[in-house]
Design an enzyme around this catalytic site. Structure first.
Site: not given
Length: 283
Positions: A227-228
């Site tokens: 999720d980066e």
């Protein structure tokens, strides 16, 4: 140019004088009429980005040949894409169908320029939705023991269906680092914007318990950093104390669907270019 074909030319390279002039000259030599042009120079990386929509009676090969000397001279990453060709997109899902339904509905309505040759899921819950839209459904169960085989099967399907883009429409499995690298720049995920503040189960209920005033969603490219990945699109909406946790969930799902569909649309239209950990979005 009623019989003209339409193409999108996207490129990036180190910024220096003369790029726009050189590209425009090559397009003129190929008999192109420029219908849209956008460019941006990243001050952080010194990279120049450009997206040009053209109409021409030349074919893709002739256009590429005309642009090749410019691409080599400026050491560009350059692509020539037929505008009329829908992007072949593999959709992945688990049990929640809101994001999947939004993508399939917009594709059928003609507002999302993708074709969907197959849907892949680790559960059977959403097979009826795939059947409703007439899209083949591939059930690929995932357990810790079968995860390598499941990811190998996914890559087989990507190759078999000549897939350009993989979209995780609430696919609730973490992809391995190797798979993330294999799909680098061509896999998009959606998550609620609370991350990493509200991890784990029932994030909307956690948000409700903390009295948040904004909820939303983030669509981003998939990377090995969970999720980066580079962000493509985000949306937020206001909520207040009168909303129930169930209303948070319902409103959040609607935002997730819209945000993911918008990100996929911009990617399919070749409007998104990677700038390190960021994106340049010509929207």
């Amino acid at each position: 140019m009623s019989s003209a074909a339409h193409y999108i030319v996207s490129l990036s390279c180190a910024d220096r004088p003369g790029i726009v002039h050189a590209v425009s000259g090559a397009l003129l030599a190929a008999g192109c009429n420029i219908t849209e042009s956008q460019q941006f120079e990243s001050p952080e990386t010194g990279t120049f980005f450009m997206r040009v929509a053209v109409a021409t009676e030349s074919d893709a090969d002739a256009l590429a040949v005309s642009l090749d000397p410019v691409a080599r001279a400026f050491e560009m990453r350059l692509g020539v894409h037929p505008e009329e060709r829908p992007l072949r997109t593999l959709l992945m899902c688990s049990k929640e169908g809101h994001a999947l339904n939004d993508l399939l509905f917009q594709q059928r309505a003609g507002s999302l320029p993708i074709s969907v040759p197959v849907i892949v899921s680790n559960h059977l819950d959403l097979k009826p939705m795939a059947d409703f839209y007439g899209v083949p459904f591939e059930h690929v169960p995932v357990t810790p023991a079968t995860k390598p085989a499941a990811e190998a099967r996914l890559l087989e399907l990507v190759a078999e269906h000549d897939v350009d883009l993989v979209v995780l429409a609430r696919y609730m499995q973490i992809l391995s680092d190797d798979l993330c690298r294999a799909l680098s720049g061509r896999a998009i995920n959606i998550h609620h914007s609370f991350l990493p503040s509200f991890k784990g189960a029932k994030p909307y209920h956690q948000a409700h318990a903390r009295g948040v005033k904004l909820i939303g969603a983030t669509a981003h490219y998939v990377t090995a950093d969970l999720d980066e990945g580079p962000i493509i699109e985000q949306e937020v909406i206001r909520v207040n104390h009168a909303r129930t946790p169930e209303q948070f969930v319902s409103m959040g799902r609607a935002v997730e669907g819209r945000t993911l569909t918008q990100a996929v649309q911009w990617h399919a239209q070749r409007r998104v270019l990677l700038d390190g950990r960021r994106t340049v979005v010509f929207n």
